[in-house]
Design a protein around this motif. Structure first.
Motif, PDB file in Angstrom:
ATOM      1  N   ASN A  31      -2.737 125.347   9.868  1.00 14.45           N
ATOM      2  CA  ASN A  31      -1.906 126.673   8.537  1.00 14.45           C
ATOM      3  C   ASN A  31      -0.436 125.771   9.481  1.00 14.45           C
ATOM      4  O   ASN A  31       0.352 125.516   8.694  1.00 14.45           O
ATOM      5  N   ALA A  32       0.156 125.609  10.939  1.00 16.87           N
ATOM      6  CA  ALA A  32       0.610 124.684  11.707  1.00 16.87           C
ATOM      7  C   ALA A  32       1.169 123.208  10.514  1.00 16.87           C
ATOM      8  O   ALA A  32       2.109 123.469   9.669  1.00 16.87           O
ATOM      9  N   CYS A  33       0.295 122.613  11.038  1.00 20.15           N
ATOM     10  CA  CYS A  33       1.080 121.408   9.773  1.00 20.15           C
ATOM     11  C   CYS A  33       1.148 121.158   8.924  1.00 20.15           C
ATOM     12  O   CYS A  33       1.477 120.408   7.855  1.00 20.15           O
ATOM     13  N   LEU A  49       1.908 123.974   7.023  1.00 16.45           N
ATOM     14  CA  LEU A  49       3.157 124.489   6.443  1.00 16.45           C
ATOM     15  C   LEU A  49       3.991 124.330   7.153  1.00 16.45           C
ATOM     16  O   LEU A  49       5.522 124.794   7.083  1.00 16.45           O
ATOM     17  N   ASP A  50       3.753 123.742   7.891  1.00 13.62           N
ATOM     18  CA  ASP A  50       5.676 123.191   9.144  1.00 13.62           C
ATOM     19  C   ASP A  50       6.249 124.199   9.534  1.00 13.62           C
ATOM     20  O   ASP A  50       6.962 124.801   9.604  1.00 13.62           O
ATOM     21  N   GLU A  51       5.177 125.130   9.866  1.00 13.99           N
ATOM     22  CA  GLU A  51       5.211 126.731  11.258  1.00 13.99           C
ATOM     23  C   GLU A  51       5.557 126.594  12.242  1.00 13.99           C
ATOM     24  O   GLU A  51       3.960 125.993  12.377  1.00 13.99           O
ATOM     25  N   GLU A  52       6.121 127.490  12.771  1.00 22.30           N
ATOM     26  CA  GLU A  52       5.146 127.538  14.431  1.00 22.30           C
ATOM     27  C   GLU A  52       4.320 128.790  14.644  1.00 22.30           C
ATOM     28  O   GLU A  52       4.362 129.381  13.358  1.00 22.30           O
ATOM     29  N   CYS A  53       3.532 128.623  15.477  1.00 26.27           N
ATOM     30  CA  CYS A  53       3.055 129.645  16.015  1.00 26.27           C
ATOM     31  C   CYS A  53       3.064 130.393  17.550  1.00 26.27           C
ATOM     32  O   CYS A  53       2.473 129.694  17.822  1.00 26.27           O
ATOM     33  N   ILE A  54       3.752 131.193  17.279  1.00 26.61           N
ATOM     34  CA  ILE A  54       2.990 131.877  19.079  1.00 26.61           C
ATOM     35  C   ILE A  54       2.393 132.666  19.351  1.00 26.61           C
ATOM     36  O   ILE A  54       1.287 133.548  18.875  1.00 26.61           O
ATOM     37  N   ILE A  55       1.678 132.251  20.687  1.00 20.95           N
ATOM     38  CA  ILE A  55       0.344 131.808  21.096  1.00 20.95           C
ATOM     39  C   ILE A  55       0.543 133.606  22.305  1.00 20.95           C
ATOM     40  O   ILE A  55       1.098 132.643  22.854  1.00 20.95           O
ATOM     41  N   THR A  56       0.482 134.120  22.421  1.00 21.65           N
ATOM     42  CA  THR A  56       0.416 135.742  23.607  1.00 21.65           C
ATOM     43  C   THR A  56      -0.275 135.628  24.156  1.00 21.65           C
ATOM     44  O   THR A  56      -1.756 135.530  23.666  1.00 21.65           O
ATOM     45  N   SER A  57      -0.440 136.143  25.403  1.00 20.26           N
ATOM     46  CA  SER A  57      -1.641 136.060  26.674  1.00 20.26           C
ATOM     47  C   SER A  57      -1.061 138.095  27.378  1.00 20.26           C
ATOM     48  O   SER A  57      -0.019 137.913  27.184  1.00 20.26           O
ATOM     49  N   LYS A  58      -2.122 138.269  27.782  1.00 23.88           N
ATOM     50  CA  LYS A  58      -1.903 139.933  28.288  1.00 23.88           C
ATOM     51  C   LYS A  58      -0.594 139.547  29.950  1.00 23.88           C
ATOM     52  O   LYS A  58       0.103 140.334  29.451  1.00 23.88           O
ATOM     53  N   ASN A  59      -1.307 138.007  30.267  1.00 26.13           N
ATOM     54  CA  ASN A  59      -0.294 137.947  31.372  1.00 26.13           C
ATOM     55  C   ASN A  59       1.518 137.560  31.109  1.00 26.13           C
ATOM     56  O   ASN A  59       2.062 136.847  31.934  1.00 26.13           O
ATOM     57  N   PRO A 114       3.501 121.903  14.707  1.00 25.83           N
ATOM     58  CA  PRO A 114       3.114 120.264  14.940  1.00 25.83           C
ATOM     59  C   PRO A 114       3.763 119.001  15.301  1.00 25.83           C
ATOM     60  O   PRO A 114       5.430 119.756  16.135  1.00 25.83           O
ATOM     61  N   LEU A 115       3.373 118.376  15.552  1.00 27.51           N
ATOM     62  CA  LEU A 115       4.287 117.347  16.488  1.00 27.51           C
ATOM     63  C   LEU A 115       5.244 116.860  16.013  1.00 27.51           C
ATOM     64  O   LEU A 115       6.013 116.295  17.296  1.00 27.51           O
ATOM     65  N   ARG A 156       7.945 117.792  13.889  1.00 30.22           N
ATOM     66  CA  ARG A 156       8.583 119.254  14.085  1.00 30.22           C
ATOM     67  C   ARG A 156       8.865 119.080  15.863  1.00 30.22           C
ATOM     68  O   ARG A 156      10.660 118.208  15.923  1.00 30.22           O
ATOM     69  N   TYR A 157       7.859 118.764  17.147  1.00 31.21           N
ATOM     70  CA  TYR A 157       8.180 118.277  18.490  1.00 31.21           C
ATOM     71  C   TYR A 157       9.443 117.209  18.193  1.00 31.21           C
ATOM     72  O   TYR A 157      10.381 117.331  19.684  1.00 31.21           O
ATOM     73  N   ASN A 158       8.525 116.566  17.744  1.00 32.96           N
ATOM     74  CA  ASN A 158       9.246 115.294  18.491  1.00 32.96           C
ATOM     75  C   ASN A 158      11.144 114.986  17.386  1.00 32.96           C
ATOM     76  O   ASN A 158      11.872 114.878  18.192  1.00 32.96           O
ATOM     77  N   LYS A 159      10.849 115.670  16.443  1.00 36.17           N
ATOM     78  CA  LYS A 159      12.066 115.312  16.132  1.00 36.17           C
ATOM     79  C   LYS A 159      13.355 116.403  16.639  1.00 36.17           C
ATOM     80  O   LYS A 159      14.130 116.657  16.539  1.00 36.17           O
ATOM     81  N   ILE A 160      13.101 117.307  17.506  1.00 38.32           N
ATOM     82  CA  ILE A 160      13.718 118.360  18.117  1.00 38.32           C
ATOM     83  C   ILE A 160      13.793 117.746  19.587  1.00 38.32           C
ATOM     84  O   ILE A 160      15.186 117.738  19.643  1.00 38.32           O
ATOM     85  N   LYS A 161      13.050 116.820  20.350  1.00 35.96           N
ATOM     86  CA  LYS A 161      13.141 116.486  21.527  1.00 35.96           C
ATOM     87  C   LYS A 161      14.258 114.986  20.835  1.00 35.96           C
ATOM     88  O   LYS A 161      15.284 114.663  21.378  1.00 35.96           O
ATOM     89  N   GLN A 162      14.136 113.876  19.546  1.00 35.91           N
ATOM     90  CA  GLN A 162      15.144 113.279  19.012  1.00 35.91           C
ATOM     91  C   GLN A 162      16.232 113.958  19.574  1.00 35.91           C
ATOM     92  O   GLN A 162      17.502 113.485  20.079  1.00 35.91           O
TER      93      GLN A 162
END
Length: 80
Positions: free
Chosen positions: A19-21, A23-33, A41-42, A44-50
């Motif tokens: 779905n992330a790839c 739909l080109d959207e982020e997914c937040i994964i939460t944990s108890k701590n 998607p990689l 998008r990450y690369n574009k942000i870094k650039q």
């Protein structure tokens, strides 16, 4: 953007990645701590870094506007 807990993400990782790839959207994964992460998607990450690298280079070269100049340029685009 969706947010899911760690257990759901572990059990549904394949579909979350798909779905992330697709739909080109982020997914937040939460944990108890509160060790939360964002899966995206990689491409998008690369574009942000650039974009960040380019922005930092512009700042270091003095190629930036002060806040008033930036506001005036944006405002001018909407006045046309």
């Amino acid at each position: 953007m969706q947010a899911v807990n760690y257990s759901y993400a572990r059990n549904n990782l394949k579909s979350i990645i798909h779905n992330a790839c697709e739909l080109d959207e982020e997914c937040i994964i939460t944990s108890k701590n509160n060790e939360n992460v964002v899966l995206m998607p990689l491409s998008r990450y690369n574009k942000i870094k650039q974009d960040i690298k380019k922005s930092l280079e512009q700042i270091n070269n003095g190629d930036f506007y002060d806040i008033n100049e930036a506001f005036d340029k944006v405002l001018a685009k909407y006045e046309d």
